[in-house]
Design an enzyme around this catalytic site. Structure first.
Site, mmCIF file in Angstrom:
data_model
loop_
_atom_site.group_PDB
_atom_site.id
_atom_site.type_symbol
_atom_site.label_atom_id
_atom_site.label_comp_id
_atom_site.label_asym_id
_atom_site.label_seq_id
_atom_site.Cartn_x
_atom_site.Cartn_y
_atom_site.Cartn_z
ATOM 1 C CG HIS A 51 -1.101 -3.819 -7.771
ATOM 2 N ND1 HIS A 51 -1.090 -2.835 -7.480
ATOM 3 C CD2 HIS A 51 -1.520 -3.972 -7.201
ATOM 4 C CE1 HIS A 51 -1.556 -2.081 -6.367
ATOM 5 N NE2 HIS A 51 -2.761 -3.175 -6.340
ATOM 6 C CG ASP A 54 2.540 -1.464 -9.278
ATOM 7 O OD1 ASP A 54 1.990 -0.592 -10.135
ATOM 8 O OD2 ASP A 54 1.715 -2.007 -8.363
ATOM 9 C CD GLU A 212 -6.391 0.009 2.363
ATOM 10 O OE1 GLU A 212 -5.940 -0.493 1.576
ATOM 11 O OE2 GLU A 212 -7.249 0.901 2.301
ATOM 12 C CG ASP A 250 -10.234 2.845 -0.329
ATOM 13 O OD1 ASP A 250 -9.989 2.954 0.666
ATOM 14 O OD2 ASP A 250 -10.084 1.329 -0.680
ATOM 15 C CG ASP A 252 -6.637 3.941 0.144
ATOM 16 O OD1 ASP A 252 -7.393 3.150 1.141
ATOM 17 O OD2 ASP A 252 -6.388 4.091 -1.114
HETATM 18 C C1 XLS Z 1 -7.486 -1.023 -2.452
HETATM 19 C C2 XLS Z 1 -6.125 -1.957 -2.285
HETATM 20 C C3 XLS Z 1 -5.522 -2.158 -3.062
HETATM 21 C C4 XLS Z 1 -4.302 -3.093 -2.568
HETATM 22 C C5 XLS Z 1 -2.962 -4.006 -2.814
HETATM 23 O O1 XLS Z 1 -8.457 -0.823 -2.734
HETATM 24 O O2 XLS Z 1 -6.687 -0.760 -1.102
HETATM 25 O O3 XLS Z 1 -4.668 -0.423 -3.201
HETATM 26 O O4 XLS Z 1 -3.953 -2.304 -1.297
HETATM 27 O O5 XLS Z 1 -3.894 -4.467 -4.469
HETATM 28 MG MG MG Z 2 -4.568 -1.562 0.787
#
Ligand code: XLS
Ligand code: MG
Length: 346
Positions: A51, A54, A212, A250, A252
């Site tokens: 980001h 970051d 994603e 979410d 992940d």
């Molecule tokens: C959030 C997103 C984030 C992006 C980057 O849900 O996946 O992590 O990948 O801004």
């Molecule tokens: Mg992402």
């Protein structure tokens, strides 16, 4: 570590996280950026995602000179480590200016802030020798549908992208769709929307997508199909592989953690389309489980990479000729079982 000489792997500093959630504090200590960079290399990754903040912490409070200096220092660090910067993404969802969204806020001052911030993101990317700007449109939506107008918001988004494209002729913009969270309703929830908005901009060639896995699942869609849809437009410029158990927050999760067959199909799509041959990275946008101890805080990343490479082998050893015979015979029952047995390894 499984050997790899074909794919370039990437993750972001936020993927080594501390385990806090809305219901409780961190469960692991934070790690310094240099430590994360060292680990990234050690576990066989080639690139880092950023980001804008970051790359340059407290970005909003820094002068252009401070931003330039910080970005150059970071570039040196990456060069010394032999690591590429894959993407830079403007983090438009933290600032008090973007409470109601950035590009689609109802407040013109907030919309202006979002564009200025995106330009800073592009300045940073340029110094990092990175031409791919990712837009995860976190707050470009609303909790109250009557508060915003989809047509106006779509125009605002296309205009914002146009301003970025005009600001730097070398960048490309990859939209990372997500249907919800943090918002109830998000604009650009799927790859179809991302492809469509690309064609509303002044230079559609430079606007593409990033899939994603978890976001596609949250939209009730198949991640492999979302990827191949973008590929059919020549617009799959990155992937955030991970996993997700149904319609929840979410998650992940590590790649393949929830649905190995879906992970197999995602790798299959990437393999059969020569993904990576134009320099695209395989990124893992994964997080440790909150219960993970400090000493295991990068295992979700190395495990995701290993699972990916094991699945590459599975894709390559799949008997496509036999599958074609079954398809010609419309024997999808046998095809289904063939996939299951192949994944089980007999
Ligand atoms: C959030 C997103 C984030 C992006 C980057 O849900 O996946 O992590 O990948 O801004
Ligand atoms: Mg992402």
């Amino acid at each position: 570590m499984i050997k790899n000489n074909q794919y370039k792997f990437s993750f972001g500093p936020w993927n080594i996280s501390e385990g806090y959630d809305p219901y409780g504090p961190a469960t692991r200590p934070p790690q310094a950026f240099d430590w994360k960079l060292g680990k990234l290399k050690e576990i066989g990754f080639d690139a880092m995602m950023f980001h804008d903040d970051d790359a340059i912490p407290d970005l909003d409070s820094k002068s252009p000179e401070q931003i330039r200096k910080g970005a150059k220092e970071l570039k040196r660090k990456l060069d010394d480590a032999g690591i590429l910067a894959e993407i830079v993404a403007p983090r438009l969802w933290f600032s008090p200016m973007t409470i109601d969204g950035g590009y689609t806020s109802n407040d013109p001052k907030a919309r202006k802030y979002a564009i200025e911030r995106s330009k800073k993101c592009i300045d940073i990317a340029k110094i990092l020798d990175c031409s791919l700007i990712v837009l995860w449109l976190a707050r470009e939506g609303t909790y109250i549908r009557e508060s915003k107008n989809c047509r106006t918001s779509t125009d605002y988004l296309a205009e914002a992208i146009d301003k970025m494209l005009a600001y730097d002729k070398k960048i490309r913009v990859a939209i990372e769709p997500k249907p919800n969270e943090p918002m109830d309703h998000a604009y650009i929830p799927t790859m179809g929307h991302a492809m469509a908005i690309a064609f509303k901009t002044s230079d559609p060639k430079r606007v593409g997508g990033l899939v994603e896995s978890a976001h596609a699942i949250l939209a009730g869609l198949d991640p492999a199909d979302e990827m191949e849809f973008a590929i059919s437009y020549g617009k799959l410029w990155s992937v955030h592989l991970n996993d997700q158990n149904g319609l929840k927050f979410d998650q992940d999760k590590p790649f393949g953690s929830n649905n190995l067959r879906s992970a197999f199909n995602q790798v299959r799509v990437l393999e059969r389309n020569n993904y990576g041959s134009k320099g695209e990275c395989v990124a893992f946008d994964v997080h440790s489980f909150r219960s993970t101890k400090e000493e295991h805080c990068v295992d979700h990343l190395s495990n995701s990479r290993d699972t990916f490479l094991r699945l590459v082998e599975k894709v390559r050893s799949f008997d496509n000729a036999k599958a074609q015979t079954l398809i010609a015979d419309r024997n999808y029952q046998a095809l289904d079982q063939m996939v299951i047995e192949h994944l089980l390894g007999k």
